[in-house]
Design a protein around this motif. Structure first.
Motif, mmCIF file in Angstrom:
data_model
loop_
_atom_site.group_PDB
_atom_site.id
_atom_site.type_symbol
_atom_site.label_atom_id
_atom_site.label_comp_id
_atom_site.label_asym_id
_atom_site.label_seq_id
_atom_site.Cartn_x
_atom_site.Cartn_y
_atom_site.Cartn_z
ATOM 1 N N VAL A 51 -62.213 -5.989 3.376
ATOM 2 C CA VAL A 51 -63.427 -5.162 3.438
ATOM 3 C C VAL A 51 -63.130 -3.790 4.053
ATOM 4 O O VAL A 51 -63.788 -2.791 3.715
ATOM 5 C CB VAL A 51 -64.531 -5.903 4.229
ATOM 6 C CG1 VAL A 51 -65.684 -4.976 4.581
ATOM 7 C CG2 VAL A 51 -65.047 -7.087 3.425
ATOM 8 N N LYS A 52 -62.120 -3.710 4.918
ATOM 9 C CA LYS A 52 -61.763 -2.436 5.551
ATOM 10 C C LYS A 52 -61.346 -1.375 4.539
ATOM 11 O O LYS A 52 -61.421 -0.179 4.819
ATOM 12 C CB LYS A 52 -60.635 -2.643 6.564
ATOM 13 C CG LYS A 52 -61.029 -3.467 7.776
ATOM 14 C CD LYS A 52 -59.844 -3.662 8.707
ATOM 15 C CE LYS A 52 -60.196 -4.542 9.902
ATOM 16 N NZ LYS A 52 -59.021 -4.766 10.786
ATOM 17 N N SER A 53 -60.906 -1.810 3.348
ATOM 18 C CA SER A 53 -60.471 -0.859 2.325
ATOM 19 C C SER A 53 -61.642 -0.098 1.717
ATOM 20 O O SER A 53 -61.456 0.940 1.069
ATOM 21 C CB SER A 53 -59.721 -1.591 1.204
ATOM 22 O OG SER A 53 -60.633 -2.384 0.444
ATOM 23 N N GLY A 54 -62.854 -0.618 1.888
ATOM 24 C CA GLY A 54 -64.031 0.029 1.313
ATOM 25 C C GLY A 54 -64.322 -0.367 -0.118
ATOM 26 O O GLY A 54 -65.298 0.106 -0.710
ATOM 27 N N ASP A 123 -74.109 -1.737 -4.266
ATOM 28 C CA ASP A 123 -73.019 -1.002 -3.626
ATOM 29 C C ASP A 123 -71.885 -0.649 -4.595
ATOM 30 O O ASP A 123 -70.966 0.091 -4.229
ATOM 31 C CB ASP A 123 -72.430 -1.830 -2.478
ATOM 32 C CG ASP A 123 -73.311 -1.824 -1.241
ATOM 33 O OD1 ASP A 123 -74.253 -1.016 -1.189
ATOM 34 O OD2 ASP A 123 -73.047 -2.625 -0.329
ATOM 35 N N HIS A 124 -71.923 -1.213 -5.810
ATOM 36 C CA HIS A 124 -70.854 -1.000 -6.802
ATOM 37 C C HIS A 124 -69.484 -1.404 -6.253
ATOM 38 O O HIS A 124 -68.482 -0.707 -6.426
ATOM 39 C CB HIS A 124 -70.813 0.464 -7.260
ATOM 40 C CG HIS A 124 -72.111 0.948 -7.823
ATOM 41 N ND1 HIS A 124 -72.579 0.556 -9.062
ATOM 42 C CD2 HIS A 124 -73.061 1.785 -7.308
ATOM 43 C CE1 HIS A 124 -73.745 1.136 -9.287
ATOM 44 N NE2 HIS A 124 -74.067 1.876 -8.248
ATOM 45 N N LYS A 125 -69.460 -2.546 -5.567
ATOM 46 C CA LYS A 125 -68.211 -3.036 -4.989
ATOM 47 C C LYS A 125 -67.925 -4.451 -5.472
ATOM 48 O O LYS A 125 -68.782 -5.107 -6.053
ATOM 49 C CB LYS A 125 -68.305 -3.012 -3.453
ATOM 50 C CG LYS A 125 -68.398 -1.615 -2.867
ATOM 51 C CD LYS A 125 -68.454 -1.652 -1.343
ATOM 52 C CE LYS A 125 -68.528 -0.251 -0.769
ATOM 53 N NZ LYS A 125 -68.581 -0.265 0.721
ATOM 54 N N VAL A 126 -66.695 -4.887 -5.224
ATOM 55 C CA VAL A 126 -66.311 -6.261 -5.545
ATOM 56 C C VAL A 126 -66.998 -7.189 -4.551
ATOM 57 O O VAL A 126 -66.847 -7.032 -3.338
ATOM 58 C CB VAL A 126 -64.785 -6.451 -5.458
ATOM 59 C CG1 VAL A 126 -64.408 -7.905 -5.739
ATOM 60 C CG2 VAL A 126 -64.070 -5.511 -6.417
ATOM 61 N N THR A 206 -52.851 -10.838 2.862
ATOM 62 C CA THR A 206 -53.961 -9.968 2.479
ATOM 63 C C THR A 206 -53.552 -9.019 1.365
ATOM 64 O O THR A 206 -54.300 -8.809 0.397
ATOM 65 C CB THR A 206 -54.460 -9.174 3.698
ATOM 66 O OG1 THR A 206 -54.885 -10.082 4.720
ATOM 67 C CG2 THR A 206 -55.634 -8.282 3.308
ATOM 68 N N LYS A 207 -52.354 -8.445 1.448
ATOM 69 C CA LYS A 207 -51.861 -7.565 0.391
ATOM 70 C C LYS A 207 -51.700 -8.327 -0.916
ATOM 71 O O LYS A 207 -52.001 -7.808 -2.000
ATOM 72 C CB LYS A 207 -50.526 -6.942 0.811
ATOM 73 C CG LYS A 207 -50.646 -5.924 1.933
ATOM 74 C CD LYS A 207 -49.282 -5.361 2.321
ATOM 75 C CE LYS A 207 -49.403 -4.365 3.462
ATOM 76 N NZ LYS A 207 -48.064 -3.825 3.880
#
Length: 245
Positions: A51-54, A123-126, A206-207
């Motif tokens: 989530v930190k990636s935005g 929010d247009h997010k995943v 996470t990556k």
């Protein structure tokens, strides 16, 4: 200890659960990622880092359980979960207002409300969250385009260490979690829509998860190894439980 006073009603509603028409409309075109795995496999930690990636919107689940203390911090309503009464969640289930919901450890009901999916779309997010295997199976039928990632500890011993990292669990609670894990691993290994991911180290995992989501970077050899780890974890868990008898 958490307990359900209306567990039979929840079982009845969940056995015949149907999405409302409004809920079905919300699912159209959403990019949905759901992380599955046994307790203490690291699902929430991975989600928090992504989530930190935005680029991701965390779907905050509703739950009937009480807030608990994690690492010395009391959970907050609307941060870790929406903490709601059995009556309220039961009413929403009857109206078809959840993507999925399930009884967890026979102690609580948790699930993803449609209102959370609506926020992700806006929010247009995943949209991303954790989910248990029964809910994942139901969700796959509703949203076959969703990605389902099964997060695994690298070994049984490491898993138990992580499970006790916040303090040694009572024996009956450990047993419940292990019994749930047997069911979760068994069901997941029977399905073909999971990408199995070993959570060796937090940042590396996470990556890896981000790459799988963004690029669908799943290699056959890696999946074969991860499934072998899942099968070994299942066998070790079953043996541990057998030794308790």
């Amino acid at each position: 200890m958490n307990q359900l006073t209306r567990i039979d009603e929840f079982r009845e509603v969940l056995a015949h659960y149907q999405l409302s028409d409004g809920a079905k409309a919300t699912l159209q075109g959403i990019q949905l990622v759901l992380l599955v795995g046994p307790s203490s496999s690291g699902k929430n930690t991975i989600i928090s880092e992504l989530v930190k990636s935005g680029r991701y919107h965390t779907l905050i689940s509703d739950t009937t359980r009480q807030p608990r203390i994690n690492n010395g911090v009391l959970e907050e309503n609307g941060r870790e979960y929406w903490f709601r009464s059995e009556d309220d969640i039961l009413a929403d289930l009857k109206e078809g207002s959840f993507l999925e919901a399930a009884i967890i450890h026979n102690q609580q009901v948790s699930g993803i409300s449609i209102r959370e999916l609506q926020s992700a779309v806006a929010d247009h997010k995943v949209a991303i969250n954790e989910i248990e295997v029964v809910g994942a199976d139901h969700t796959h039928q509703l949203v076959p385009s969703a990605q389902f990632l099964f997060i695994l500890p690298p070994s049984f011993d490491e898993w138990i260490t992580r499970m006790n990292a916040r303090g040694t669990l009572p024996a009956d609670e450990t047993k419940r979690r292990l019994e749930s894990a047997v069911m979760e691993l068994t069901m997941a290994l029977e399905k073909d829509y999971y990408a199995f991911i070993i959570n060796d180290t937090f940042l590396q995992t996470t990556k890896h998860v981000d790459a799988v989501i963004s690029e669908h970077a799943i290699d056959t050899e890696g999946q074969a190894h991860a499934k072998a780890v899942a099968q070994q974890l299942l066998a070790d868990t079953q043996q541990f439980l057998a030794n308790l008898e």
